[in-house]
Design a protein around this motif. Structure first.
Motif, short mmCIF file in Angstrom:
data_model
loop_
_atom_site.label_atom_id
_atom_site.label_comp_id
_atom_site.label_asym_id
_atom_site.label_seq_id
_atom_site.Cartn_x
_atom_site.Cartn_y
_atom_site.Cartn_z
N ASP A 77 -6.12 7.35 -0.30
CA ASP A 77 -7.33 6.58 0.00
C ASP A 77 -8.34 6.60 -1.13
OD1 ASP A 77 -7.64 9.33 0.52
OD2 ASP A 77 -9.31 8.97 1.90
N ILE A 78 -8.19 7.53 -2.07
CA ILE A 78 -9.08 7.61 -3.22
C ILE A 78 -8.32 7.14 -4.46
CG2 ILE A 78 -10.39 9.17 -4.73
CD1 ILE A 78 -10.94 10.89 -2.25
N ALA A 79 -8.81 6.06 -5.07
CA ALA A 79 -8.15 5.52 -6.26
C ALA A 79 -8.53 6.32 -7.51
CB ALA A 79 -8.51 4.05 -6.44
N TRP A 80 -9.79 6.70 -7.61
CA TRP A 80 -10.29 7.48 -8.74
C TRP A 80 -11.41 8.40 -8.26
CZ3 TRP A 80 -8.53 7.54 -13.75
CH2 TRP A 80 -7.65 6.52 -14.12
N ALA A 81 -11.55 9.55 -8.96
CA ALA A 81 -12.66 10.47 -8.69
C ALA A 81 -13.17 10.99 -10.02
CB ALA A 81 -12.22 11.63 -7.80
N ALA A 101 -22.71 18.43 -13.67
CA ALA A 101 -22.82 17.19 -12.89
C ALA A 101 -23.64 17.41 -11.64
CB ALA A 101 -21.44 16.67 -12.53
N ALA A 102 -24.41 16.40 -11.27
CA ALA A 102 -25.18 16.45 -10.03
C ALA A 102 -24.60 15.52 -8.97
CB ALA A 102 -26.64 16.08 -10.29
N SER A 103 -23.53 14.80 -9.30
CA SER A 103 -22.97 13.88 -8.32
C SER A 103 -21.46 13.77 -8.46
CB SER A 103 -23.60 12.48 -8.45
OG SER A 103 -23.39 11.95 -9.75
N LEU A 104 -20.82 13.45 -7.35
CA LEU A 104 -19.38 13.18 -7.27
C LEU A 104 -19.21 11.70 -6.93
CD1 LEU A 104 -16.33 13.88 -6.96
CD2 LEU A 104 -16.86 14.58 -4.60
N HIS A 105 -18.32 11.03 -7.66
CA HIS A 105 -18.10 9.60 -7.47
C HIS A 105 -16.62 9.36 -7.16
CE1 HIS A 105 -21.97 8.44 -9.60
NE2 HIS A 105 -21.83 9.72 -9.90
N VAL A 106 -16.34 8.41 -6.29
CA VAL A 106 -14.96 7.97 -6.06
C VAL A 106 -14.93 6.46 -5.96
CG1 VAL A 106 -14.43 10.11 -4.81
CG2 VAL A 106 -14.98 8.02 -3.53
N GLY A 114 -11.33 -3.83 -0.56
CA GLY A 114 -10.69 -3.34 -1.77
C GLY A 114 -11.34 -2.06 -2.28
N LEU A 115 -11.48 -1.92 -3.58
CA LEU A 115 -12.05 -0.72 -4.16
C LEU A 115 -13.57 -0.75 -4.06
CD1 LEU A 115 -9.91 -0.27 -7.41
CD2 LEU A 115 -9.59 0.79 -5.17
N GLN A 116 -14.11 0.32 -3.49
CA GLN A 116 -15.56 0.46 -3.32
C GLN A 116 -16.00 1.83 -3.82
OE1 GLN A 116 -17.91 -1.88 -1.72
NE2 GLN A 116 -16.19 -3.20 -2.34
N GLU A 117 -17.08 1.87 -4.62
CA GLU A 117 -17.57 3.15 -5.11
C GLU A 117 -18.39 3.86 -4.03
OE1 GLU A 117 -20.10 5.18 -8.82
OE2 GLU A 117 -19.63 3.03 -8.85
N ARG A 118 -18.14 5.17 -3.90
CA ARG A 118 -18.92 6.02 -3.01
C ARG A 118 -19.42 7.21 -3.84
NH1 ARG A 118 -18.50 2.03 -0.59
NH2 ARG A 118 -17.71 1.66 1.53
N VAL A 119 -20.63 7.68 -3.53
CA VAL A 119 -21.27 8.73 -4.32
C VAL A 119 -21.78 9.82 -3.39
CG1 VAL A 119 -23.08 9.28 -6.00
CG2 VAL A 119 -21.97 7.02 -6.04
N TYR A 120 -21.56 11.07 -3.80
CA TYR A 120 -22.15 12.22 -3.11
C TYR A 120 -23.07 12.91 -4.11
CZ TYR A 120 -22.51 16.39 -0.17
OH TYR A 120 -22.98 17.42 0.62
#
Length: 330
Positions: A77-81, A101-106, A114-120
Motif C-alpha cells: 500500500d506504500i509506494a515510497w517512504a 528529520a521532523a516528518s515522515l512522508h509516504v 492513485g498515488l497520494q502523499e501523506r505526511v506525519y
C-alpha cells in the motif's frame, strides 16, 4: 518477562604476538579462512562478488528529503517512504550530523486517486534520528508498516512503527472509503534520557511463535544491548536482551552492521559485532527462553565497517578495506 544475558566477557582478546611468533588465530587469518564452530569467515572480492544494486530514482516529491537519507520503494500500500523537514532541534551526532528529520512522508496507493502523499509530523521535542524507513508487513495483513528510530529531547530514542490507516471520521465525500492517514501503530520503551540512541537490526520470527519480531541494539556506543521486541500494538514489548554487543560506530552514517540469518529447521540467528567492533557474535534465541551462542566470538583483523545480508550469512567490510564472506555453518 524479559530475559537477558551478558556475552561480552567471553570475547577473546585481540591478536597479539609472543616472542616474534604469530598466535594461532593470526596464522589462520593469514591462511585465508577462519571458522569457529558455527561461523566461518573467509576472504572475498569487493562486495563479495555480488553486483551492486542500482537504486530506483526516487519520486519528485522526495527530492527535498533529509540529506544522506534514503527514499525507500514499497510493493504494497506504500509506494515510497522518505524522511523530510530537516531540523537541528535535537543536536545529537550519532549519525554524523546534528540535523535530523521532523516528518515522515509516504506516497500511498489509493484505489480512488492513485498515488497520494501523506505526511506525519512530529511534535517539537521529537525527531527521527534515523536515515532509513524500513518497510515490512509486520502482521501479514498485506499492508506495509514503517519502522523508524524516533528521538525525544527528554527520553532519548525509541523504536516506533507507523502505517497507513483509515482516519476514523467515516465515509469520505461521494461515498468513497475513509481517507488514509499515516498513524503511529506501536512504540517501544525509550532509551531513558536525551542523546541515548538505538539502532535497528531487522525483523524475523525470533521466538518461533509465527509472528514477526523486531530486533535492535540499544545504546550501541555505551554498553550495547541486543533487544528483541514482540509487535503488539500499541506497544513493542521487549522479551529478550543480550549485553555487550554493538551494530554502529559513533558518528558514522552507516547503520548496517548486523545481519539476520535464517536456516530451514532453525530459529533465526543474529550475527553482529562486539562492543569494540572487532569480533563477531552469532546469537539465537532458543527455548526455554535463553540465548544460544552458536560460535565462539570470532575475532577480526580490523574494525567492522559494514555487514550486509547474503544468503546463509553476510558480506563484511572491515576498516582496512578488506572484504570477507561470513557464513553460518549448518
Amino acid at each position: 518477562m524479559t530475559h537477558s544475558s551478558s556475552i561480552g566477557k567471553r570475547v577473546r582478546t585481540h591478536l597479539t604476538s609472543s616472542r616474534g611468533r604469530l598466535p594461532w588465530l593470526a596464522t589462520l587469518w593469514l591462511a585465508g579462512t577462519c571458522s569457529a564452530m558455527g561461523l566461518q569467515v573467509e576472504p572475498a572480492p569487493a562486495g563479495c562478488g555480488v553486483p551492486a544494486l542500482v537504486a530506483p530514482a526516487p519520486p519528485e516529491a522526495a527530492r527535498e528529503r533529509l540529506a544522506q537519507s534514503q527514499a525507500v520503494r514499497g510493493q504494497r500500500d506504500i509506494a515510497w517512504a522518505w524522511l523530510g523537514s530537516p531540523t537541528q532541534r535535537y543536536p545529537h551526532g550519532a549519525l554524523g550530523s546534528p540535523i535530523h528529520a521532523a516528518s515522515l512522508h509516504v506516497l500511498a496507493r489509493t484505489p480512488e486517486a492513485g498515488l497520494q502523499e501523506r505526511v506525519y509530523t512530529l511534535p517539537l521535542r521529537r525527531v527521527f534520528e534515523d536515515r532509513v524507513p524500513r518497510l515490512v508487513d509486520m502482521d501479514g495483513d498485506g499492508r506495509d508498516e514503517i519502522i523508524l528510530v524516533e528521538a525525544d529531547a527528554f527520553q532519548g530514542a525509541a523504536l516506533v512503527v507507523f502505517g497507513l490507516r483509515a482516519d476514523g471520521t467515516g465515509a469520505a465525500a461521494g461515498g468513497a472509503t475513509a481517507a488514509l492517514q499515516l498513524t503511529e501503530l506501536a512504540r517501544g520503551p525509550s532509551a531513558g534520557s536525551a542523546f541515548r540512541w538505538l539502532n535497528p537490526v531487522g525483523v524475523a520470527d525470533f521466538d518461533g511463535d509465527g509472528q514477526l519480531d523486531i530486533a535492535s541494539v540499544v545504546t550501541p556506543h555505551v554498553g550495547g544491548v541486543l533487544t528483541l521486541h514482540h509487535y503488539r500494538p500499541p506497544r513493542l514489548e521487549p522479551y529478550a536482551r543480550a549485553m555487550d554487543v554493538s551494530n554502529h560506530r559513533m558518528g558514522m552514517l552507516e547503520q548496517q552492521l548486523a545481519v539476520i540469518v535464517e536456516q530451514t529447521g532453525h530459529r533465526p540467528t543474529i550475527v553482529l559485532p562486539d562492543m569494540q567492533l572487532r569480533a563477531l557474535h552469532a546469537l539465537r534465541w532458543v527455548a526455554p527462553g535463553k540465548w544460544q551462542e552458536l560460535a565462539d566470538p570470532q575475532p577480526l583483523p580490523a574494525r567492522v565497517e559494514r555487514l550486509t545480508p547474503l544468503a546463509g550469512g553476510g558480506c563484511l567490510l572491515l576498516a582496512n578495506r578488506s572484504w570477507w564472506r561470513v557464513t553460518q555453518l549448518p
